[in-house]
Design a protein around this motif. Structure first.
Motif, PDB file in Angstrom:
ATOM      1  N   ALA A  97      29.779  31.102  36.036  1.00 52.95           N
ATOM      2  CA  ALA A  97      28.662  31.692  36.772  1.00 52.95           C
ATOM      3  C   ALA A  97      29.086  32.381  38.065  1.00 52.95           C
ATOM      4  N   TRP A  98      30.145  31.894  38.697  1.00 50.73           N
ATOM      5  CA  TRP A  98      30.513  32.366  40.039  1.00 50.73           C
ATOM      6  C   TRP A  98      31.879  33.030  40.056  1.00 50.73           C
ATOM      7  N   GLN A  99      31.949  34.203  40.653  1.00 51.58           N
ATOM      8  CA  GLN A  99      33.214  34.876  40.917  1.00 51.58           C
ATOM      9  C   GLN A  99      33.709  34.383  42.266  1.00 51.58           C
ATOM     10  N   MET A 100      34.809  33.653  42.272  1.00 55.37           N
ATOM     11  CA  MET A 100      35.431  33.214  43.517  1.00 55.37           C
ATOM     12  C   MET A 100      36.364  34.307  44.007  1.00 55.37           C
ATOM     13  N   ASN A 106      42.421  40.157  35.038  1.00 56.80           N
ATOM     14  CA  ASN A 106      41.273  41.062  35.077  1.00 56.80           C
ATOM     15  C   ASN A 106      40.300  40.713  36.207  1.00 56.80           C
ATOM     16  N   HIS A 107      40.676  39.758  37.049  1.00 57.65           N
ATOM     17  CA  HIS A 107      39.900  39.431  38.248  1.00 57.65           C
ATOM     18  C   HIS A 107      40.755  39.640  39.501  1.00 57.65           C
ATOM     19  N   PHE A 108      41.683  40.566  39.376  1.00 64.35           N
ATOM     20  CA  PHE A 108      42.458  41.118  40.493  1.00 64.35           C
ATOM     21  C   PHE A 108      42.079  42.586  40.557  1.00 64.35           C
ATOM     22  N   TRP A 109      41.696  43.045  41.711  1.00 65.53           N
ATOM     23  CA  TRP A 109      41.398  44.457  41.914  1.00 65.53           C
ATOM     24  C   TRP A 109      42.488  45.001  42.815  1.00 65.53           C
ATOM     25  N   GLY A 158      40.627  36.623  42.627  1.00 66.74           N
ATOM     26  CA  GLY A 158      39.907  35.365  42.516  1.00 66.74           C
ATOM     27  C   GLY A 158      39.632  35.069  41.068  1.00 66.74           C
ATOM     28  N   PHE A 159      39.063  33.907  40.793  1.00 63.87           N
ATOM     29  CA  PHE A 159      38.757  33.580  39.410  1.00 63.87           C
ATOM     30  C   PHE A 159      37.294  33.227  39.241  1.00 63.87           C
ATOM     31  N   VAL A 160      36.921  32.912  38.009  1.00 60.02           N
ATOM     32  CA  VAL A 160      35.527  32.645  37.678  1.00 60.02           C
ATOM     33  C   VAL A 160      35.389  31.179  37.274  1.00 60.02           C
ATOM     34  N   THR A 161      34.283  30.581  37.704  1.00 60.70           N
ATOM     35  CA  THR A 161      34.039  29.172  37.439  1.00 60.70           C
ATOM     36  C   THR A 161      32.536  28.889  37.441  1.00 60.70           C
TER      37      THR A 161
END
Length: 161
Positions: free
Chosen positions: A83-86, A42-45, A59-62
């Motif tokens: 907190a951050w979307q890489m 769900n963090h692939f567009w 990207g992923f979230v961390t």
């Protein structure tokens, strides 16, 4: 054209697009995408033109503030509440470039991260792309000391909400 999130059925197309867009030392493998999609599909567009994948951002979230090489290698450290979307990659097949597709996907990733309450987004890029990402509000933080992925000199850029 439609934007979707990644599923297992997309893996072969994603790996093929990645291979077309990045040198082999920088490109993720099909097996790496299997793991990534398992943990954060769900963090692939993905941008499809009919049945053809023509571009994607992933990207992923961390909670970690800086993008590191270890993040590329270990999908299970994704933290959905981070907190951050890489952003690991911005890919457009060569024959579809210069049509605004990457721009559309980056804007979608930014909008999703904002809607999800993230602090912002972080990516690394080659020096020649700094001005491109600056158009979206990313600020160059200089050469990354934490990423030499593919033996490349990367600039870390951050968009803070």
């Amino acid at each position: 054209m439609k934007i979707t999130y990644a599923e297992e059925k997309d893996i072969a197309a994603i790996a093929a697009a990645e291979a077309a867009c990045f040198p082999s030392a920088e490109a993720a493998t099909e097996q790496e995408f299997v793991e990534r999609i398992k943990y954060y599909g769900n963090h692939f567009w993905l941008l499809y033109d009919a049945d053809k994948l023509i571009a994607f951002v992933d990207g992923f979230v961390t909670d970690e503030p800086d993008l590191t090489d270890a993040m590329y290698e270990n999908a299970c450290v994704h933290n959905e509440n981070g907190a951050w979307q890489m952003i690991f990659g911005v890919n457009t097949l060569p024959e579809y470039r210069k049509r605004g597709y990457a721009c559309e996907l980056i804007r979608r990733a930014i909008a999703d991260a904002r809607q999800q309450g993230r602090k912002g987004l972080v990516l690394t890029c080659k020096e020649r792309l700094i001005a491109y990402y600056a158009k979206f509000g990313f600020v160059d933080e200089g050469v990354s000391e934490k990423s030499t992925h593919g033996n490349v000199r990367w600039h870390q850029m951050r968009l803070t909400f």
